[in-house]
Design an enzyme around this catalytic site. Sequence first.
Site, PDB file in Angstrom:
ATOM      1  N   MET A  38       0.838  -1.199   0.000  1.00 17.13           N
ATOM      2  CA  MET A  38       0.000   0.000   0.000  1.00 17.13           C
ATOM      3  C   MET A  38       0.875   1.252   0.000  1.00 17.13           C
ATOM      4  SD  MET A  38      -3.492  -0.786   2.051  1.00 17.13           S
ATOM      5  CE  MET A  38      -2.850  -0.753   3.717  1.00 17.13           C
ATOM      6  N   HIS A  42       9.230   0.954   3.063  1.00 16.90           N
ATOM      7  CA  HIS A  42      10.334   0.993   4.011  1.00 16.90           C
ATOM      8  C   HIS A  42      11.196  -0.249   3.803  1.00 16.90           C
ATOM      9  CE1 HIS A  42       7.926  -1.929   6.216  1.00 16.90           C
ATOM     10  NE2 HIS A  42       6.926  -1.065   6.246  1.00 16.90           N
ATOM     11  N   HIS A  45       9.520  -3.664   3.337  1.00 21.11           N
ATOM     12  CA  HIS A  45       9.055  -3.934   1.974  1.00 21.11           C
ATOM     13  C   HIS A  45      10.225  -4.328   1.078  1.00 21.11           C
ATOM     14  CE1 HIS A  45       5.697  -1.045   3.179  1.00 21.11           C
ATOM     15  NE2 HIS A  45       5.057  -2.146   2.825  1.00 21.11           N
ATOM     16  N   LEU A 186      10.999  -7.533   9.687  1.00 20.68           N
ATOM     17  CA  LEU A 186      12.163  -6.667   9.797  1.00 20.68           C
ATOM     18  C   LEU A 186      11.868  -5.614  10.864  1.00 20.68           C
ATOM     19  CD1 LEU A 186      14.332  -7.486   7.777  1.00 20.68           C
ATOM     20  CD2 LEU A 186      14.164  -5.215   6.770  1.00 20.68           C
ATOM     21  N   SER A 195       6.858  -0.647   9.843  1.00 21.41           N
ATOM     22  CA  SER A 195       5.509  -0.454   9.337  1.00 21.41           C
ATOM     23  C   SER A 195       5.400   0.945   8.766  1.00 21.41           C
ATOM     24  CB  SER A 195       4.484  -0.633  10.470  1.00 21.41           C
ATOM     25  OG  SER A 195       3.197  -0.216  10.055  1.00 21.41           O
TER      26      SER A 195
END
EC number: 6.3.2.1
Length: 291
Positions: A38, A42, A45, A186, A195
């Site tokens: 979405m 970071h 991802h 992570l 997040s």
Amino acid sequence: MQAVNFFKMIVFHHQNDLKDHLLSYRSSNKSIGFVPTMGALHKGHLSLMKKALQENDILVVSIFVNPTQFNNVDDLEKYPRDLDSDRNTIASLQGEIVVYAPAPEDVYEDKVISEVFSFDGLENQMEGRFRPGHFDGVGTIVKKLLQIVSPNKAYFGEKDYQQLLIVKKMVAIEQLPVVIVGCPILREENGLAMSSRNERLSLKVRQKSGFIYKTLLDVQACFTSKSFKEISTYVEKMFEQQEDFKLEYFSITDADTLEAVESAEDNKKYRAFIAVYADGDVRLIDNIALN
């Protein structure tokens, strides 16, 4: 073809253009890895994307804030969106990368509504209890994206462990020809699970938020020596002492069914899950394997 070249990437905004582009890879029997996001990307991802690039010939990344999985309108409106920043983040990677950044009408076509799913009860636990309709939205968008991209493998982080199990269940129910790969959480230096929502935290609270993971580590450490009731009481008391954090739920569950349990049985795996409000309205979740 409406595509924009950006560094080593091609960015598509329409699914038909994306499908046309991917045809040549399929005809050459090249494997496609897929990471749905979405946005507000970071390092968590990026870790999924790196794994996908290692295991496939091409990576497709979707950037789409899915409205049907938000039961809170304010949360949807506040969710960070910055496509240019996300493209810059992806450009740090090496490999063949395609970005799919659609508008809702391109994904949902006629109506932006959710399908109704049954995930054998997985959807009724934890997040399902506190976010009505959330997993119908998740199931709907993941199904649509998998049908659009048709990847060989799709990669999801274990921070959203309940979502990971639900996606696997949905793929089995719908008989979609894709392998779902779960990837480790992570964390920031203080232990806070990475997040997109972390960007909404004040610096002070973000630094203190390692407390959430430290609490889970404490739970893991006393899993075999304390009763589950004692552990839950400990967690509640720890959060009562924290003015910047409000505990929404803490649960120890069977790792496969996600049903809450009161004691451990041999030959079963368990996980602890937690949801916390920080800085007032920033909702954070985390989990840890207990055995």
